[in-house]
Design a protein around this motif. Structure first.
Motif, PDB file in Angstrom:
ATOM      1  N   ALA A   1       0.853  -1.187   0.000  1.00 32.73           N
ATOM      2  CA  ALA A   1       0.000   0.000   0.000  1.00 32.73           C
ATOM      3  C   ALA A   1       0.889   1.237   0.000  1.00 32.73           C
ATOM      4  N   VAL A   2       0.715   2.090  -1.022  1.00 31.46           N
ATOM      5  CA  VAL A   2       1.571   3.262  -1.179  1.00 31.46           C
ATOM      6  C   VAL A   2       0.707   4.523  -1.134  1.00 31.46           C
ATOM      7  N   PRO A   3       0.943   5.414  -0.163  1.00 33.44           N
ATOM      8  CA  PRO A   3       0.181   6.674  -0.113  1.00 33.44           C
ATOM      9  C   PRO A   3       0.334   7.455  -1.407  1.00 33.44           C
ATOM     10  N   ASP A   4      -0.753   8.081  -1.834  1.00 35.02           N
ATOM     11  CA  ASP A   4      -0.753   8.827  -3.088  1.00 35.02           C
ATOM     12  C   ASP A   4      -0.184  10.228  -2.868  1.00 35.02           C
ATOM     13  N   HIS A   5       1.120  10.260  -2.536  1.00 35.47           N
ATOM     14  CA  HIS A   5       1.823  11.517  -2.307  1.00 35.47           C
ATOM     15  C   HIS A   5       3.090  11.526  -3.152  1.00 35.47           C
ATOM     16  N   PRO A   6       3.561  12.687  -3.568  1.00 36.51           N
ATOM     17  CA  PRO A   6       4.807  12.760  -4.346  1.00 36.51           C
ATOM     18  C   PRO A   6       5.968  12.132  -3.589  1.00 36.51           C
ATOM     19  N   GLY A   7       6.750  11.321  -4.292  1.00 38.70           N
ATOM     20  CA  GLY A   7       7.957  10.740  -3.718  1.00 38.70           C
ATOM     21  C   GLY A   7       7.786   9.388  -3.059  1.00 38.70           C
ATOM     22  N   GLU A   8       6.536   8.964  -2.824  1.00 38.44           N
ATOM     23  CA  GLU A   8       6.330   7.699  -2.109  1.00 38.44           C
ATOM     24  C   GLU A   8       6.744   6.498  -2.956  1.00 38.44           C
ATOM     25  N   LEU A   9       6.438   6.536  -4.242  1.00 41.78           N
ATOM     26  CA  LEU A   9       6.812   5.415  -5.102  1.00 41.78           C
ATOM     27  C   LEU A   9       8.330   5.318  -5.219  1.00 41.78           C
ATOM     28  N   ALA A  10       8.991   6.461  -5.342  1.00 41.36           N
ATOM     29  CA  ALA A  10      10.458   6.465  -5.398  1.00 41.36           C
ATOM     30  C   ALA A  10      11.045   5.910  -4.102  1.00 41.36           C
ATOM     31  N   ARG A  11      10.418   6.254  -2.971  1.00 41.16           N
ATOM     32  CA  ARG A  11      10.906   5.737  -1.674  1.00 41.16           C
ATOM     33  C   ARG A  11      10.754   4.220  -1.603  1.00 41.16           C
ATOM     34  N   LEU A  12       9.646   3.699  -2.138  1.00 40.52           N
ATOM     35  CA  LEU A  12       9.437   2.251  -2.137  1.00 40.52           C
ATOM     36  C   LEU A  12      10.511   1.546  -2.947  1.00 40.52           C
ATOM     37  N   PHE A  13      10.796   2.061  -4.156  1.00 46.36           N
ATOM     38  CA  PHE A  13      11.807   1.430  -5.002  1.00 46.36           C
ATOM     39  C   PHE A  13      13.190   1.544  -4.363  1.00 46.36           C
ATOM     40  N   ALA A  14      13.461   2.666  -3.715  1.00 46.20           N
ATOM     41  CA  ALA A  14      14.757   2.827  -3.041  1.00 46.20           C
ATOM     42  C   ALA A  14      14.900   1.823  -1.904  1.00 46.20           C
ATOM     43  N   ASP A  15      13.827   1.634  -1.142  1.00 47.88           N
ATOM     44  CA  ASP A  15      13.875   0.655  -0.049  1.00 47.88           C
ATOM     45  C   ASP A  15      14.069  -0.759  -0.583  1.00 47.88           C
ATOM     46  N   ALA A  16      13.371  -1.097  -1.666  1.00 46.68           N
ATOM     47  CA  ALA A  16      13.530  -2.435  -2.252  1.00 46.68           C
ATOM     48  C   ALA A  16      14.964  -2.630  -2.734  1.00 46.68           C
ATOM     49  N   GLY A  17      15.559  -1.563  -3.305  1.00 47.94           N
ATOM     50  CA  GLY A  17      16.950  -1.660  -3.745  1.00 47.94           C
ATOM     51  C   GLY A  17      17.907  -1.866  -2.590  1.00 47.94           C
ATOM     52  N   GLU A  18      17.670  -1.174  -1.484  1.00 48.37           N
ATOM     53  CA  GLU A  18      18.540  -1.335  -0.327  1.00 48.37           C
ATOM     54  C   GLU A  18      18.399  -2.720   0.292  1.00 48.37           C
ATOM     55  N   ILE A  19      17.198  -3.278   0.197  1.00 42.59           N
ATOM     56  CA  ILE A  19      16.978  -4.636   0.720  1.00 42.59           C
ATOM     57  C   ILE A  19      17.719  -5.661  -0.125  1.00 42.59           C
ATOM     58  N   GLY A  20      17.957  -5.329  -1.408  1.00 45.96           N
ATOM     59  CA  GLY A  20      18.733  -6.204  -2.275  1.00 45.96           C
ATOM     60  C   GLY A  20      17.913  -7.235  -3.023  1.00 45.96           C
TER      61      GLY A  20
ATOM     62  N   ASP B   1      -2.131  -0.296  -9.034  1.00 48.33           N
ATOM     63  CA  ASP B   1      -3.585  -0.230  -9.066  1.00 48.33           C
ATOM     64  C   ASP B   1      -4.024   0.819  -8.053  1.00 48.33           C
ATOM     65  N   HIS B   2      -4.795   1.794  -8.512  1.00 49.74           N
ATOM     66  CA  HIS B   2      -5.247   2.859  -7.621  1.00 49.74           C
ATOM     67  C   HIS B   2      -6.591   2.484  -7.002  1.00 49.74           C
ATOM     68  N   ASP B   3      -6.690   2.648  -5.699  1.00 48.00           N
ATOM     69  CA  ASP B   3      -7.928   2.365  -4.985  1.00 48.00           C
ATOM     70  C   ASP B   3      -8.833   3.589  -5.099  1.00 48.00           C
ATOM     71  N   PRO B   4      -9.977   3.476  -5.794  1.00 44.84           N
ATOM     72  CA  PRO B   4     -10.831   4.662  -5.982  1.00 44.84           C
ATOM     73  C   PRO B   4     -11.447   5.171  -4.689  1.00 44.84           C
ATOM     74  N   GLY B   5     -11.459   4.352  -3.670  1.00 44.74           N
ATOM     75  CA  GLY B   5     -12.095   4.759  -2.421  1.00 44.74           C
ATOM     76  C   GLY B   5     -11.145   5.321  -1.398  1.00 44.74           C
ATOM     77  N   ARG B   6      -9.847   5.260  -1.642  1.00 40.57           N
ATOM     78  CA  ARG B   6      -8.876   5.732  -0.646  1.00 40.57           C
ATOM     79  C   ARG B   6      -7.730   6.457  -1.338  1.00 40.57           C
ATOM     80  N   PRO B   7      -7.067   7.391  -0.611  1.00 41.20           N
ATOM     81  CA  PRO B   7      -5.916   8.100  -1.190  1.00 41.20           C
ATOM     82  C   PRO B   7      -4.654   7.259  -1.136  1.00 41.20           C
ATOM     83  N   VAL B   8      -4.733   6.077  -1.717  1.00 41.60           N
ATOM     84  CA  VAL B   8      -3.610   5.139  -1.651  1.00 41.60           C
ATOM     85  C   VAL B   8      -3.606   4.293  -2.910  1.00 41.60           C
ATOM     86  N   GLY B   9      -2.443   3.856  -3.325  1.00 43.32           N
ATOM     87  CA  GLY B   9      -2.331   2.950  -4.450  1.00 43.32           C
ATOM     88  C   GLY B   9      -1.806   1.604  -3.978  1.00 43.32           C
ATOM     89  N   LEU B  10      -2.159   0.555  -4.692  1.00 40.20           N
ATOM     90  CA  LEU B  10      -1.658  -0.770  -4.368  1.00 40.20           C
ATOM     91  C   LEU B  10      -0.634  -1.145  -5.423  1.00 40.20           C
TER      92      LEU B  10
END
Length: 359
Positions: A296-315, A324-333
């Motif tokens: 679940a990724v909040p629909d805010h600038p920079g959140e997707l980049a932070r997710l990919f950066a974390d995945a890269g650091e995890i290796g 997939d954007h959830d039409p009922g919430r300010p969040v993407g899956l």
């Protein structure tokens, strides 16, 4: 990495759309001189501005001509290139190979030994020079489909073109090519079109339930209808053969559902699973088992980049991504597809970094 020899001289790209511009950009990475031509002068200006090459000079004498025009124009443009540039090897990058070759033979075009059909298996729903990319062909298969009378030196030149553009050459006959692309490209596109057509005019409350599955199935249906009409018409025999097979499967599926013959439905579903497993994996190797980690990724600038950066650091290497954007919430899956053996590590590590995940 072994260096790939460039062409013996300048390359003329006829057609400055998606493929033509991308070929120019890919060749310019290797400092190859690229000349651009197109009936639409604005396309040449745009492609040149992107760095794909320069407008073709009046006294051009290319070593290689790449014809990148719509399917209906392939035969005439290849014939023109063979006539106007008698020393050049000529290829085209159209999605059908037997129809233009038959047209050239019927017209008894001179210099046919210098012609070798080819087809990069890469593209986009977008079109035009602005959609071009130097990396469009990287790691992608590029069919090399010489006719029996093709000069081996011409075949080698077209193979080198594919390699310079970052693609993996795959040798086959024109007939093999057309059946292969009907199976792996043209039929899937038509199936996507038929599924997408059921959405046109659907009630809004139905469309509100759209998830990633329907987006995956219908994505390629957004391709240019005019272009796809030419592709399907040019490869009609192979496409009709496969559509007939699909019609038989569809009749069997309807009958099994009407009669509640569950084994029949399962047989067809199982065949679909086997088909997905038959698709080659990354770099053409055997497919490797994968698993999806949903975040679940909040629909805010920079959140997707932070997710990919974390995945890269995890290796953990991400094999594929779906959003997939959830039409009922300010969040993407976000669905992260990774090797099966790495899924647990990725999910646990992301959870420790305050991401909400599930598998």
């Amino acid at each position: 990495m072994t260096a790939v020899a460039g062409p013996a001289g300048p390359v003329l790209v006829v057609g400055s759309g998606l493929l033509g511009t991308s070929i120019g950009l890919a060749l310019r990475r290797h400092d190859v001189t690229v000349w651009l031509a197109d009936v639409a002068s604005e396309h040449v200006r745009t492609a040149s501005g992107l760095g794909a090459g320069v407008p073709v000079p009046a006294d051009a004498s290319p070593a290689l001509v790449v014809v990148a025009v719509p399917p209906d124009l392939l035969g005439p443009e290849v014939a023109r290139a063979l006539e106007e540039h008698p020393e050049a090897v000529v290829t085209d990058v159209g999605s059908v190979k037997t129809a233009p070759l038959a047209e050239l033979r019927e017209k008894r075009v001179a210099g046919l030994a210098r012609y070798v059909g080819s087809h990069p298996m890469a593209g986009s729903e977008r079109s035009g020079p602005l959609a071009g990319s130097a990396s469009l062909f990287d790691g992608r298969p590029w069919a090399i489909a010489p006719h029996p009378g093709a000069d081996p030196a011409a075949v080698a030149a077209v193979t080198a073109l594919a390699e310079l553009c970052g693609a993996t050459p795959v040798r086959m006959t024109p007939e093999e090519h057309d059946l292969a692309v009907a199976r792996t490209s043209h039929l899937p596109h038509l199936m996507s079109v038929l599924a997408a057509g059921r959405l046109a005019g659907a009630p809004a409350e139905h469309l509100a339930l759209s998830g990633q599955g329907v987006r995956d199935v219908t994505r390629i249906a957004a391709g240019d209808p005019g272009l796809w009409q030419q592709i399907v018409s040019g490869n009609a025999a192979a496409v009709l053969r496969l559509l007939g097979e699909v019609r038989g499967d569809l009749d069997a599926l309807i009958s099994a559902i009407e009669r509640d013959e569950r084994d029949g439905v399962v047989d067809l579903l199982d065949r679909g699973v086997r088909g997905t497993l038959a698709i080659p994996g990354k770099h053409g190797g055997p497919p490797r088992p994968t698993e999806s980690v949903f975040v679940a990724v909040p629909d805010h600038p920079g959140e997707l980049a932070r997710l990919f950066a974390d995945a890269g650091e995890i290796g953990v290497n991400i094999e594929d991504v779906h959003i997939d954007h959830d039409p009922g919430r300010p969040v993407g899956l976000v669905e992260l597809v990774v090797e099966e053996s790495r899924a647990e590590l990725l999910a646990d590590s992301l959870e420790s970094r305050n991401w909400v995940t599930h598998r």
